[in-house]
Write a protein that holds these residues in place. Structure first.
Motif, PDB file in Angstrom:
ATOM      1  N   HIS A 184      49.999  18.495  51.468  1.00 19.06           N
ATOM      2  CA  HIS A 184      49.857  18.597  49.847  1.00 19.06           C
ATOM      3  C   HIS A 184      50.954  19.603  49.238  1.00 19.06           C
ATOM      4  O   HIS A 184      51.183  20.677  49.989  1.00 19.06           O
ATOM      5  CB  HIS A 184      48.444  18.912  49.441  1.00 19.06           C
ATOM      6  N   THR A 185      50.974  19.272  48.202  1.00 16.81           N
ATOM      7  CA  THR A 185      52.109  20.159  47.542  1.00 16.81           C
ATOM      8  C   THR A 185      51.583  21.515  47.380  1.00 16.81           C
ATOM      9  O   THR A 185      50.604  21.845  46.960  1.00 16.81           O
ATOM     10  CB  THR A 185      52.212  19.675  46.012  1.00 16.81           C
ATOM     11  N   PRO A 186      52.697  22.635  47.581  1.00 19.36           N
ATOM     12  CA  PRO A 186      52.049  23.881  47.350  1.00 19.36           C
ATOM     13  C   PRO A 186      51.466  24.333  46.116  1.00 19.36           C
ATOM     14  O   PRO A 186      52.350  24.061  44.955  1.00 19.36           O
ATOM     15  CB  PRO A 186      53.473  24.718  47.730  1.00 19.36           C
ATOM     16  N   GLY A 187      50.552  24.987  46.339  1.00 20.84           N
ATOM     17  CA  GLY A 187      49.775  25.294  44.828  1.00 20.84           C
ATOM     18  C   GLY A 187      48.689  24.210  44.335  1.00 20.84           C
ATOM     19  O   GLY A 187      47.993  24.290  43.187  1.00 20.84           O
ATOM     20  N   ARG A 188      48.945  22.951  44.727  1.00 21.54           N
ATOM     21  CA  ARG A 188      47.957  21.888  44.334  1.00 21.54           C
ATOM     22  C   ARG A 188      46.521  22.250  44.433  1.00 21.54           C
ATOM     23  O   ARG A 188      45.827  21.975  43.560  1.00 21.54           O
ATOM     24  CB  ARG A 188      48.279  20.507  45.056  1.00 21.54           C
ATOM     25  N   PRO A 189      46.068  22.747  45.723  1.00 26.85           N
ATOM     26  CA  PRO A 189      44.715  23.124  45.751  1.00 26.85           C
ATOM     27  C   PRO A 189      44.255  23.881  44.534  1.00 26.85           C
ATOM     28  O   PRO A 189      43.271  23.750  43.760  1.00 26.85           O
ATOM     29  CB  PRO A 189      44.424  23.620  47.186  1.00 26.85           C
ATOM     30  N   SER A 191      45.010  25.404  54.496  1.00 28.22           N
ATOM     31  CA  SER A 191      46.019  26.293  54.510  1.00 28.22           C
ATOM     32  C   SER A 191      47.025  26.302  53.398  1.00 28.22           C
ATOM     33  O   SER A 191      47.202  25.253  52.765  1.00 28.22           O
ATOM     34  CB  SER A 191      46.628  26.309  55.772  1.00 28.22           C
ATOM     35  N   THR A 192      47.607  27.639  53.023  1.00 29.47           N
ATOM     36  CA  THR A 192      48.744  27.425  52.027  1.00 29.47           C
ATOM     37  C   THR A 192      50.063  27.502  52.827  1.00 29.47           C
ATOM     38  O   THR A 192      51.110  27.098  52.244  1.00 29.47           O
ATOM     39  CB  THR A 192      48.632  28.797  51.258  1.00 29.47           C
ATOM     40  N   ARG A 220      45.814  35.547  55.923  1.00 31.24           N
ATOM     41  CA  ARG A 220      45.360  36.317  54.817  1.00 31.24           C
ATOM     42  C   ARG A 220      46.030  35.803  53.361  1.00 31.24           C
ATOM     43  O   ARG A 220      45.358  35.676  52.552  1.00 31.24           O
ATOM     44  CB  ARG A 220      46.015  37.724  55.114  1.00 31.24           C
ATOM     45  N   ALA A 221      47.375  35.087  53.839  1.00 31.90           N
ATOM     46  CA  ALA A 221      47.888  34.342  52.566  1.00 31.90           C
ATOM     47  C   ALA A 221      46.898  33.252  52.182  1.00 31.90           C
ATOM     48  O   ALA A 221      46.742  33.066  50.628  1.00 31.90           O
ATOM     49  CB  ALA A 221      49.248  33.799  52.972  1.00 31.90           C
ATOM     50  N   SER A 222      46.344  32.660  52.902  1.00 29.88           N
ATOM     51  CA  SER A 222      45.550  31.218  52.813  1.00 29.88           C
ATOM     52  C   SER A 222      44.379  31.733  51.933  1.00 29.88           C
ATOM     53  O   SER A 222      43.827  31.388  50.997  1.00 29.88           O
ATOM     54  CB  SER A 222      45.338  30.496  53.772  1.00 29.88           C
ATOM     55  N   LEU A 223      43.678  32.837  52.533  1.00 28.57           N
ATOM     56  CA  LEU A 223      42.469  33.458  51.973  1.00 28.57           C
ATOM     57  C   LEU A 223      42.785  34.102  50.374  1.00 28.57           C
ATOM     58  O   LEU A 223      41.981  33.770  49.495  1.00 28.57           O
ATOM     59  CB  LEU A 223      41.801  34.604  52.790  1.00 28.57           C
ATOM     60  N   ASP A 224      43.809  34.685  50.322  1.00 27.93           N
ATOM     61  CA  ASP A 224      44.047  35.474  49.065  1.00 27.93           C
ATOM     62  C   ASP A 224      44.339  34.482  48.052  1.00 27.93           C
ATOM     63  O   ASP A 224      43.986  34.302  46.732  1.00 27.93           O
ATOM     64  CB  ASP A 224      45.516  36.194  49.285  1.00 27.93           C
TER      65      ASP A 224
END
Length: 410
Positions: free
Chosen positions: A172-177, A159-160, A209-213
């Protein structure tokens, strides 16, 4: 803690397989699953066969050390070579999973891959995958993996949303994946997957939806999306039972699945298995396709499962016990089962029905054919493939895949 192993008959000390297992082997692809049982922390939803440093301390920890693990696993690959004898098949796929394989040095993963290459060879164009935690790799590490021969990588994104990750005990740090996808591409990886989980307590449709985007925007060519299953014995199950976090139901999971299908299809991905979407046919996970189509694979590592020609077996779970068995030149197998023709027929329906190609209706008994007809009338199977002799799920059928399996296997 990890879930229990199934019951089964004893595995011979030398791992010998019945002659029936290797009959016709040349017509089946062969893959290897290499299990790395280490994690930095245990996620609250996880019941996989993985161990933190604290869980190994004082329980065979010396034998179970990370430092020796690549050499220990290589011993099982050499055992596989003895058991399979003069089997000429090279490995079509190698998949390193866990746990968190990337807690080991990239050189260790490379040595594990080299053990397969030395013992069996790799087929031209072999798919070589490792799983990775976004926080356990950097650009240099990924470059070392690529140099070692890995050409596909799967990052655990989940997830984001930070509040969702906290419930899962992921961090995990936001944006790291998303950054990892770019780094993997720069390192030369041919294929990149992102794993997502939906239905976490407290997650909303907008969170999903945010995670998918974010996943789509990162530019992978494969996305896996799994409904969260709350396994008994996990920390998350205990938290839900105490009322600390809410739970979700099947209707929420169905809604999230439909959101995923809509977003991924709009972005050019196509489903090829109920929980997996690829941007192209080459982007599919060929190793998982071995599982779903009943091919042969050898699972090396503690708790790993294998299947060769209708014989399925599983290793002892604890890394210390696993290392001890191999150190004593005996199979680490804890138990096995030999599937009969009926077992294999039912298993083919169970697995192949999940694929976009579906399963042949020729596998189905007369009673099962009546169930297939009902599923067709209920809009759960596609009419065109049905008329041509195959059971292929509709979108609604994917939501009710277990019920369709029951109908076809009655």
């Amino acid at each position: 803690m990890p879930s229990a192993l199934p019951d089964g008959e004893p595995v011979p000390h030398d791992g010998t397989l019945p002659a029936s297992a290797t009959a016709g082997a040349a017509d089946r692809p062969l893959g290897f699953y290499l299990h790395v049982p280490y994690c930095a922390t245990r996620c609250g939803y996880c019941d996989f066969n993985t161990y933190t440093a604290n869980e190994l301390r004082g329980s065979g920890g010396a034998l179970a050390s990370r430092e020796n693990y690549a050499d220990t696993l290589a011993e099982e690959i050499r055992l596989a070579r003895k058991v399979l004898g003069d089997d000429p098949r090279p490995a079509e796929t190698v998949f390193v999973g866990g746990g968190t394989p990337t807690l080991l040095p990239a050189a260790d993963l490379g040595r594990m891959l080299a053990a397969v290459r030395d013992a069996f060879g790799l087929a031209d164009g072999a798919e070589i995958t490792t799983e990775a935690n976004p926080e356990s790799v950097d650009a240099r590490y990924l470059a070392e993996l690529r140099e070692a021969g890995f050409n596909r990588i799967s990052f655990g994104m989940q997830s984001t949303r930070q509040h969702v990750l906290r419930v899962l005990d992921r961090s995990h740090t936001p944006g790291r994946p998303e950054a990892c996808v770019a780094e993997a591409r720069a390192a030369g990886f041919d294929h990149v997957n992102l794993d997502l989980i939906y239905g976490t307590p407290g997650e909303t449709d907008d969170d999903w939806r945010a995670s998918l985007d974010a996943a789509i925007g990162a530019g992978p060519d494969h996305v896996s999306a799994y409904a969260l299953i709350v396994e008994e014995g996990t920390q998350l199950a205990r938290r839900i039972r105490r009322g600390e976090v809410p739970t979700t139901d099947g209707d929420v999971h169905a809604d999230r699945y439909l959101i995923a299908e809509e977003a991924l299809t709009a972005a050019g991905f196509a489903w090829y298995e109920v929980s997996n979407w690829a941007a192209s046919k080459p982007g599919r996970c060929r190793h998982n396709e071995l599982y779903w189509t009943g091919a042969d694979w050898w699972g090396a590592g503690p708790g790993a499962h294998s299947h060769v020609g209708g014989v399925r077996w599983w290793n002892v779970k604890h890394p210390g016990a696993y290392a001890q068995a191999l150190g004593e030149s005996r199979s680490p197998g804890a138990g096995r089962e030999v599937l009969d023709a009926e077992d294999r027929r039912v298993e083919r329906i169970l697995l192949e029905l999940r694929l976009a190609e579906g399963c042949p209706l020729g596998l189905v008994t007369p009673a099962g054919l009546a169930g297939a007809r009902r599923a067709l009338d209920d809009g759960l199977l596609q009419p065109g493939p049905y008329a041509a002799g195959s059971a292929v799920l509709t979108l609604r059928g994917r939501l009710l895949a277990d019920a369709v399996v029951r109908a076809l296997t009655d």
